[in-house]
Write a protein that holds these residues in place. Sequence first.
Motif, PDB file in Angstrom:
ATOM      1  N   GLN A 117       0.810  -1.211   0.000  1.00  0.00           N
ATOM      2  CA  GLN A 117       0.000   0.000   0.000  1.00  0.00           C
ATOM      3  C   GLN A 117       0.848   1.267   0.000  1.00  0.00           C
ATOM      4  O   GLN A 117       1.998   1.267   0.434  1.00  0.00           O
ATOM      5  CB  GLN A 117      -0.915   0.020   1.236  1.00  0.00           C
ATOM      6  N   ARG A 118       0.240   2.340  -0.502  1.00  0.00           N
ATOM      7  CA  ARG A 118       0.884   3.645  -0.394  1.00  0.00           C
ATOM      8  C   ARG A 118       0.967   4.038   1.089  1.00  0.00           C
ATOM      9  O   ARG A 118       0.135   3.603   1.894  1.00  0.00           O
ATOM     10  CB  ARG A 118       0.081   4.702  -1.149  1.00  0.00           C
ATOM     11  N   PRO A 119       1.950   4.834   1.475  1.00  0.00           N
ATOM     12  CA  PRO A 119       2.134   5.162   2.898  1.00  0.00           C
ATOM     13  C   PRO A 119       0.882   5.676   3.574  1.00  0.00           C
ATOM     14  O   PRO A 119       0.549   5.260   4.686  1.00  0.00           O
ATOM     15  CB  PRO A 119       3.241   6.223   2.865  1.00  0.00           C
ATOM     16  N   ARG A 120       0.148   6.582   2.924  1.00  0.00           N
ATOM     17  CA  ARG A 120      -1.038   7.136   3.575  1.00  0.00           C
ATOM     18  C   ARG A 120      -2.119   6.060   3.733  1.00  0.00           C
ATOM     19  O   ARG A 120      -2.766   5.963   4.776  1.00  0.00           O
ATOM     20  CB  ARG A 120      -1.583   8.312   2.773  1.00  0.00           C
ATOM     21  N   LYS A 257       6.931  16.813 -11.213  1.00  0.00           N
ATOM     22  CA  LYS A 257       6.650  15.446 -11.646  1.00  0.00           C
ATOM     23  C   LYS A 257       6.369  14.581 -10.405  1.00  0.00           C
ATOM     24  O   LYS A 257       7.276  14.274  -9.634  1.00  0.00           O
ATOM     25  CB  LYS A 257       7.826  14.868 -12.431  1.00  0.00           C
ATOM     26  N   ILE A 258       5.112  14.189 -10.234  1.00  0.00           N
ATOM     27  CA  ILE A 258       4.722  13.352  -9.095  1.00  0.00           C
ATOM     28  C   ILE A 258       4.813  11.890  -9.524  1.00  0.00           C
ATOM     29  O   ILE A 258       4.134  11.479 -10.470  1.00  0.00           O
ATOM     30  CB  ILE A 258       3.286  13.657  -8.625  1.00  0.00           C
ATOM     31  N   PRO A 259       5.654  11.083  -8.882  1.00  0.00           N
ATOM     32  CA  PRO A 259       5.791   9.677  -9.292  1.00  0.00           C
ATOM     33  C   PRO A 259       4.521   8.879  -9.032  1.00  0.00           C
ATOM     34  O   PRO A 259       3.692   9.254  -8.190  1.00  0.00           O
ATOM     35  CB  PRO A 259       6.956   9.171  -8.432  1.00  0.00           C
ATOM     36  N   ASN A 265      -4.075   7.130  -8.622  1.00  0.00           N
ATOM     37  CA  ASN A 265      -4.271   6.129  -9.678  1.00  0.00           C
ATOM     38  C   ASN A 265      -2.967   5.433 -10.080  1.00  0.00           C
ATOM     39  O   ASN A 265      -2.937   4.677 -11.043  1.00  0.00           O
ATOM     40  CB  ASN A 265      -4.924   6.765 -10.906  1.00  0.00           C
ATOM     41  N   HIS A 266      -1.898   5.709  -9.329  1.00  0.00           N
ATOM     42  CA  HIS A 266      -0.586   5.066  -9.540  1.00  0.00           C
ATOM     43  C   HIS A 266       0.029   5.421 -10.899  1.00  0.00           C
ATOM     44  O   HIS A 266       0.848   4.668 -11.422  1.00  0.00           O
ATOM     45  CB  HIS A 266      -0.688   3.552  -9.383  1.00  0.00           C
ATOM     46  N   ARG A 267      -0.377   6.563 -11.474  1.00  0.00           N
ATOM     47  CA  ARG A 267       0.220   7.016 -12.730  1.00  0.00           C
ATOM     48  C   ARG A 267       1.054   8.267 -12.469  1.00  0.00           C
ATOM     49  O   ARG A 267       0.634   9.172 -11.734  1.00  0.00           O
ATOM     50  CB  ARG A 267      -0.868   7.356 -13.757  1.00  0.00           C
ATOM     51  N   VAL A 371      -8.381   9.655 -14.821  1.00  0.00           N
ATOM     52  CA  VAL A 371      -8.304   8.850 -16.038  1.00  0.00           C
ATOM     53  C   VAL A 371      -9.704   8.562 -16.519  1.00  0.00           C
ATOM     54  O   VAL A 371     -10.498   7.946 -15.823  1.00  0.00           O
ATOM     55  CB  VAL A 371      -7.551   7.525 -15.791  1.00  0.00           C
ATOM     56  N   SER A 372     -10.033   9.038 -17.718  1.00  0.00           N
ATOM     57  CA  SER A 372     -11.349   8.772 -18.308  1.00  0.00           C
ATOM     58  C   SER A 372     -11.151   8.232 -19.709  1.00  0.00           C
ATOM     59  O   SER A 372     -10.035   7.915 -20.134  1.00  0.00           O
ATOM     60  CB  SER A 372     -12.169  10.063 -18.352  1.00  0.00           C
TER      61      SER A 372
END
Length: 408
Positions: A117-120, A257-259, A265-267, A371-372
């Motif tokens: 999971q992501r940290p948050r 740039k956010i990794p 959405n992990h993008r 994302v659409s």
Amino acid sequence: MAELGITLRTVQSLGPGETIWDAGHRAAVRGFGVRRQRGAPVYVLKYRAHGRQRFFTIGPHGSPWTPERARREAKRLLGLVADGKDPADDRAEAALQAADTLLKIADQYLKHAKQKQRPRTYSEIERYLLTAWKPLHPVSVFLIKRRHVAIRIAEIATGQGAVTAARARAALSAMFNWAIREGLDIPANPVLGTNRPAAPRSRDRVLADGELAEIWAALGDDDYGRIVKLLLLTAQRREEVGSMRRTELDLENSVWKIPGNRTKNHREHKVPLTKAAIALIPLPRGNREYVFGDGPRREGDNHRGYSGWSKSKAGLDARLLAVRQKALDAGVAAEPLPDWHLHDLRRTAATVMADRLGVFPHIVEAVLNHVSGHRAGVAGVYNLARYETDMRAALNAWADNIKDIVAS
């Protein structure tokens, strides 16, 4: 070693090191005995299972075990043996199950979840399992029933709200599903079939221009003030801005740039930075990795991003109310700014860009990193270069709009 009827008198007269096997009367049970070593007499059962002689300790003399009650228990155990079961094995299995408490399994699950999971997200799961479900921590996961879960969900909903209860329920359900896949012979996930707390309606709060001006004016020149202004100017999420890293910034080309491991959405998300946004990014402080925050917890720790959200928001609301009160005549109580959350800034930016500034919906979604159909698939990937130009134009128009609002 004697064969006598096991009665209260014979048990009480038993000397140290002596054993009596039940015999000499019509109700005698073969293999049922009582022996005394140092302390109180202990009722036992001798039997054969799977070709081996076994001994099973029923319990010490005294409450609840009397000669008659122990004899009835011996008969029950021999019935299990006749059905091909071994009471000693069953007791060992029961002991193992008793050791698998909710707290123990939760700790094991959290080690797994921390890698996935992501940290948050992980911190929220950890809080729900270790805090919300604490009353059930000592209970074996094999003994937790649907009723236990339902009662606790209702308690959480009453004390902490339906949202917390729903999320605590989801965290527990995920843990049980994982435990079952890990091989624990739990008959079924006890969360299934419990009522899901009614989720509140999605917020649709869009702040008015006057409210945005009030908030902007009440913000200080500190980390929190800069973060809130960046939330408004970039339309990104709270945790994304609060945990901004120096390595993510390309100020020469005005891009953040956010990794993917930090986005919902992990993008990976490239956010064009306006001049107003860049002006809010403080100069580097030492060798700190994070742009905002209070530095390392202790010597040798990694740095961390901003963490004082609740306290800072409460302080901001207090300042907003104080300004309103000052503007009113003496003796008239001011109304606080209608309930608002930091996420409302993101919704407000998206709404104004679309409705007032004429930004196309798919460009607004690109700014928000939604994302659409426009952005999904191969075509969406190849369109990103063109979107970046349109995203920059949209955010520049939004920054100019904010400038006009706060100046008025």
